[in-house]
Design an enzyme around this catalytic site. Sequence first.
Site, PDB file in Angstrom:
ATOM      1  N   VAL A  60     -11.405 -57.955 -56.061  1.00  0.00           N
ATOM      2  CA  VAL A  60     -10.029 -57.537 -55.824  1.00  0.00           C
ATOM      3  C   VAL A  60      -9.880 -56.049 -55.531  1.00  0.00           C
ATOM      4  O   VAL A  60      -8.859 -55.624 -55.008  1.00  0.00           O
ATOM      5  CB  VAL A  60      -9.145 -57.928 -57.032  1.00  0.00           C
ATOM      6  N   TYR A  61     -10.885 -55.232 -55.834  1.00  0.00           N
ATOM      7  CA  TYR A  61     -10.756 -53.797 -55.589  1.00  0.00           C
ATOM      8  C   TYR A  61     -10.613 -53.525 -54.084  1.00  0.00           C
ATOM      9  O   TYR A  61     -11.521 -53.836 -53.314  1.00  0.00           O
ATOM     10  CB  TYR A  61     -11.961 -53.036 -56.133  1.00  0.00           C
ATOM     11  N   SER A  62      -9.482 -52.958 -53.720  1.00  0.00           N
ATOM     12  CA  SER A  62      -9.154 -52.746 -52.304  1.00  0.00           C
ATOM     13  C   SER A  62      -9.319 -54.035 -51.506  1.00  0.00           C
ATOM     14  O   SER A  62      -9.672 -54.023 -50.322  1.00  0.00           O
ATOM     15  CB  SER A  62     -10.016 -51.630 -51.690  1.00  0.00           C
ATOM     16  N   MET A  63      -9.047 -55.170 -52.175  1.00  0.00           N
ATOM     17  CA  MET A  63      -9.099 -56.493 -51.541  1.00  0.00           C
ATOM     18  C   MET A  63     -10.417 -56.718 -50.802  1.00  0.00           C
ATOM     19  O   MET A  63     -10.447 -57.137 -49.637  1.00  0.00           O
ATOM     20  CB  MET A  63      -7.913 -56.677 -50.605  1.00  0.00           C
ATOM     21  N   LYS A  88     -16.765 -59.040 -59.886  1.00  0.00           N
ATOM     22  CA  LYS A  88     -15.889 -59.848 -60.738  1.00  0.00           C
ATOM     23  C   LYS A  88     -15.075 -60.845 -59.926  1.00  0.00           C
ATOM     24  O   LYS A  88     -14.903 -60.687 -58.718  1.00  0.00           O
ATOM     25  CB  LYS A  88     -14.937 -58.939 -61.529  1.00  0.00           C
TER      26      LYS A  88
END
Length: 326
Positions: A60-63, A88
């Site tokens: 999910v970090y910066s999609m 993750k």
Amino acid sequence: MEYVKFGNTGLDVSRICLGCMGFGDPNAWVHKWVLDEEHSRPIIKKAIELGLNFFDTANVYSMGKSEEVLGRALNDYANRDEIVVATKVFNRMHEGPNGAGLSRKEIMTEIDKSLKRLGMDYVDLYIIHRWDYNTPIEETMDALNDVVKAGKTRYIGASAMYAWQFEKALHVAEKHGWTRFVSMQNHYNLIYREEEREMMPLCREEKIAVTPYSPLASGRLAREWSQTTYRYETDEVAKSKYGSTAETDKAIVDRVAELAQKHGVPMSQVSLAWLLHKEPVIAPIVGAIKVEHLDDAVAALSVKLTPDEIAYLEEPYVPHKVVGAL
């Protein structure tokens, strides 16, 4: 650099882990302080030069952009056999059905997408980002076991949940002979110590590697109370964690500043040194977005606090509302 075994495993990791939430695309996600690829790569390269071999990101970090930036840099600068890469799964990656959570469908889909973005055949540690209240834990643990058996991850870990939930997951895996979690990435620092009530004792008992996130409380434990940064002013997630307790947290930050002056080191080194003294903390997740952040983090390994100094830092703490394990 110091290296230690990762909990009850034979895996060697550096005592500092580079958290990669700050790498990717500032326009792709909620955090506007994120670095683009051009400015991220020198920090990743510096981490490798300093001996860090442990890197933590998430789908999910910066999609997904964080995984892409990290993967390209590591494939250019590092020896894959020596480094440890964690990512993750859980948070929403697309709108509509089956876009989030820890169902078998979601896990099997997202591990393949993460590997493609990283440009790797496997990750070393696959972490569930949060507890999924809408999926039976049996389904999740069975799917994670299959990911391990398929060779797509070497180990599995968990993050940000209540101790009873983590114990339930460990029990379910043991009951069925499935792969157990070997790590817990929890919210733990000098101004947020609620994990000491249940989670930390559980991890000690089960020989779980603890890799705390937000070890500097999004910078609050790294600078004088009156100082601000662009991240401090724009990070709404951090404000939701620490905004309501600022008045009581100030006393602790002031004591960090006092001991930092006594030791002749930056405040961040005292804050990280405190965390590194806490068993079973293996490697704090340091979200460096400047090269000097890495230098300070590594230097913290040499800062030795006395029992009296540790007690002095801890004494002003008051109970906080639980955040993170949601």
